[in-house]
Design an enzyme around this catalytic site. Structure first.
Site, short mmCIF file in Angstrom:
data_model
loop_
_atom_site.label_atom_id
_atom_site.label_comp_id
_atom_site.label_asym_id
_atom_site.label_seq_id
_atom_site.Cartn_x
_atom_site.Cartn_y
_atom_site.Cartn_z
N ASN A 84 23.45 51.33 -65.29
CA ASN A 84 24.15 51.91 -64.14
C ASN A 84 23.47 51.57 -62.82
OD1 ASN A 84 25.67 54.17 -62.60
ND2 ASN A 84 23.52 54.77 -62.45
N TYR A 150 28.61 41.45 -53.39
CA TYR A 150 28.72 42.65 -54.24
C TYR A 150 29.76 42.43 -55.34
CZ TYR A 150 29.55 47.32 -56.00
OH TYR A 150 29.71 48.40 -56.84
N LYS A 154 29.44 42.07 -59.61
CA LYS A 154 30.17 42.89 -60.59
C LYS A 154 31.05 42.01 -61.49
CE LYS A 154 28.36 46.85 -59.53
NZ LYS A 154 27.46 47.54 -60.47
N VAL A 183 34.85 56.11 -55.74
CA VAL A 183 34.20 57.32 -56.28
C VAL A 183 33.39 57.96 -55.16
CG1 VAL A 183 32.82 58.30 -58.13
CG2 VAL A 183 33.95 56.10 -58.48
P1 NDP Z 1 24.07 55.86 -56.01
O1 NDP Z 1 23.53 55.10 -54.83
O2 NDP Z 1 24.41 57.29 -55.85
O3 NDP Z 1 23.06 55.70 -57.25
C1 NDP Z 1 22.49 54.47 -57.55
C2 NDP Z 1 21.35 54.67 -58.52
O4 NDP Z 1 20.79 53.39 -58.81
C3 NDP Z 1 20.25 55.55 -57.97
O5 NDP Z 1 19.82 56.43 -58.98
C4 NDP Z 1 19.15 54.58 -57.63
O6 NDP Z 1 17.88 55.21 -57.84
C5 NDP Z 1 19.38 53.49 -58.68
N1 NDP Z 1 18.79 52.21 -58.33
C6 NDP Z 1 19.09 51.41 -57.27
N2 NDP Z 1 18.30 50.34 -57.27
C7 NDP Z 1 17.47 50.46 -58.35
C8 NDP Z 1 16.41 49.68 -58.88
N3 NDP Z 1 16.02 48.52 -58.29
N4 NDP Z 1 15.78 50.11 -60.00
C9 NDP Z 1 16.15 51.25 -60.58
N5 NDP Z 1 17.14 52.04 -60.14
C10 NDP Z 1 17.78 51.64 -59.01
O7 NDP Z 1 25.35 55.01 -56.47
P2 NDP Z 1 26.52 55.36 -57.53
O8 NDP Z 1 26.08 56.39 -58.48
O9 NDP Z 1 27.78 55.56 -56.77
O10 NDP Z 1 26.66 53.95 -58.24
C11 NDP Z 1 26.13 53.69 -59.53
C12 NDP Z 1 26.66 52.36 -60.02
O11 NDP Z 1 28.07 52.38 -60.00
C13 NDP Z 1 26.25 51.15 -59.21
O12 NDP Z 1 26.03 50.07 -60.10
C14 NDP Z 1 27.48 50.87 -58.34
O13 NDP Z 1 27.56 49.52 -57.97
C15 NDP Z 1 28.58 51.26 -59.29
N6 NDP Z 1 29.86 51.64 -58.70
C16 NDP Z 1 29.94 52.62 -57.75
C17 NDP Z 1 31.17 53.00 -57.24
C18 NDP Z 1 31.34 54.02 -56.18
O14 NDP Z 1 32.39 54.04 -55.52
N7 NDP Z 1 30.39 54.92 -55.96
C19 NDP Z 1 32.41 52.39 -57.76
C20 NDP Z 1 32.20 51.36 -58.75
C21 NDP Z 1 30.97 51.04 -59.22
P3 NDP Z 1 16.57 54.95 -56.99
O15 NDP Z 1 16.99 54.73 -55.56
O16 NDP Z 1 15.78 56.22 -57.19
O17 NDP Z 1 15.93 53.77 -57.62
C1 8X3 Z 2 32.47 50.23 -55.55
C2 8X3 Z 2 33.93 50.16 -55.28
O1 8X3 Z 2 35.68 49.26 -53.66
O2 8X3 Z 2 33.61 50.10 -52.72
O3 8X3 Z 2 32.11 49.33 -56.53
O4 8X3 Z 2 33.64 48.00 -53.86
S1 8X3 Z 2 34.20 49.34 -53.81
#
Ligand code: NDP
Ligand code: 8X3
Length: 251
Positions: A84, A150, A154, A183
């Site tokens: 994730n 980005y 993905k 989200v």
């Molecule tokens: P958040 O920014 O809330 O959480 C991201 C998490 O990733 C954090 O816990 C962060 O922890 C961790 N992280 C980032 N870089 C690293 C690293 N180098 N090593 C370890 N951990 C890391 O984002 P979301 O929960 O919204 O997103 C989670 C995933 O879902 C991502 O892959 C994102 O691309 C994907 N996604 C998100 C969407 C959205 O609309 N929110 C939609 C579709 C996909 P820390 O900073 O403590 O390392």
């Molecule tokens: C996150 C969804 O539409 O912001 O992956 O790229 S979007």
């Protein structure tokens, strides 16, 4: 015997909600990873004895090998790996985007994901069971202005997942690419816009986005399907989001 899920990026957003979702079931426990230790420690405090918190930057290959290669014996049998950890940085067009941001997205979303997968997969294949759930995005399928690297990372996650299944057929191990759209309630947009809270909030204005709990419920559902089922990919969006027409720039 408890069942173990390993979740990367579990200090916030989806990862934290996914860990909480598995821990809601008494027979599950979680190995949780992120760069920030404090939120992981708080999660461990809420579930005494059921969480192994590991401060880990998934981009650091040596750290991934050392940390995940030396899991304590009783935490080693990972049943579910949720890749994730990931991020978007910037929304500028390709000719203006930051090359550093591009490198960070590739290092985290692609390189980090494959490093963790490579560390965990051999054990799963040896045990003849396991689920890998990779968090992709609709951005990996649908191009949009400013999505450049980005979205490309993905798309990599999606194809890597399919190729994993090509390698794993018959092994008892399966992989899924979960591709969410909009989200809200996570740090995602705040990270994308480098801490600009107002710009991040504007992304969700007037919408009812999916929540991290919606994603967590879906990950849990994917990982608990009967063993003969592989969900290759699953796309999900809130009702307020859909596809747009192809853009045509006219003179
Ligand atoms: P958040 O920014 O809330 O959480 C991201 C998490 O990733 C954090 O816990 C962060 O922890 C961790 N992280 C980032 N870089 C690293 C690293 N180098 N090593 C370890 N951990 C890391 O984002 P979301 O929960 O919204 O997103 C989670 C995933 O879902 C991502 O892959 C994102 O691309 C994907 N996604 C998100 C969407 C959205 O609309 N929110 C939609 C579709 C996909 P820390 O900073 O403590 O390392
Ligand atoms: C996150 C969804 O539409 O912001 O992956 O790229 S979007």
């Amino acid at each position: 015997m408890p069942i173990t899920a390993l979740i990367t990026g579990a200090s916030a957003g989806f990862g934290l909600a996914i860990a909480e979702r598995f821990l809601r079931d008494a027979d599950w426990r979680a190995v949780v990873c992120a760069r920030r230790a404090a939120p992981l420690a708080r999660l461990a405090e809420r579930h005494p004895g059921r969480v192994l918190a590991l401060q880990l930057d998934v981009t650091d290959d040596a750290a991934v090998r050392t940390t995940l290669g030396a899991l304590p014996l009783e935490w080693r049998d990972i049943e579910v790996l949720v890749n994730n950890a990931g991020l978007a940085l910037g929304l500028e067009p390709a000719h203006q985007a930051s090359l550093d941001d591009w490198h960070t997205m590739i290092d985290t979303n692609c390189t980090g994901l494959v490093q963790v997968t490579r560390a965990i997969l051999p054990g799963m294949v040896e045990r003849g069971r396991g689920s890998v759930v990779n968090i992709g995005s609709v951005a990996g399928e649908v191009p949009y202005p400013g999505g450049n690297v980005y979205g490309a990372t993905k798309a990599f996650v999606q194809q890597f997942t399919h190729n994993l299944n090509a390698d794993l057929a018959g092994s008892g191990v399966r992989a899924t690419c979960l591709e969410p759209g909009l989200v809200g309630g996570t740090e995602f947009s705040n990270v994308r816009f480098h801490g600009d809270d107002a710009r991040a909030a504007a992304v969700y204005e007037g919408t009812q986005p999916l929540t991290a709990e919606d994603i967590a419920e879906t990950v849990h559902w994917i990982a608990t399907r009967p063993q003969h089922i592989t969900i290759n990919a699953l796309t999900m969006m809130p009702n307020c989001q859909s596809f747009g027409p192809l853009a045509i720039r006219r003179r």
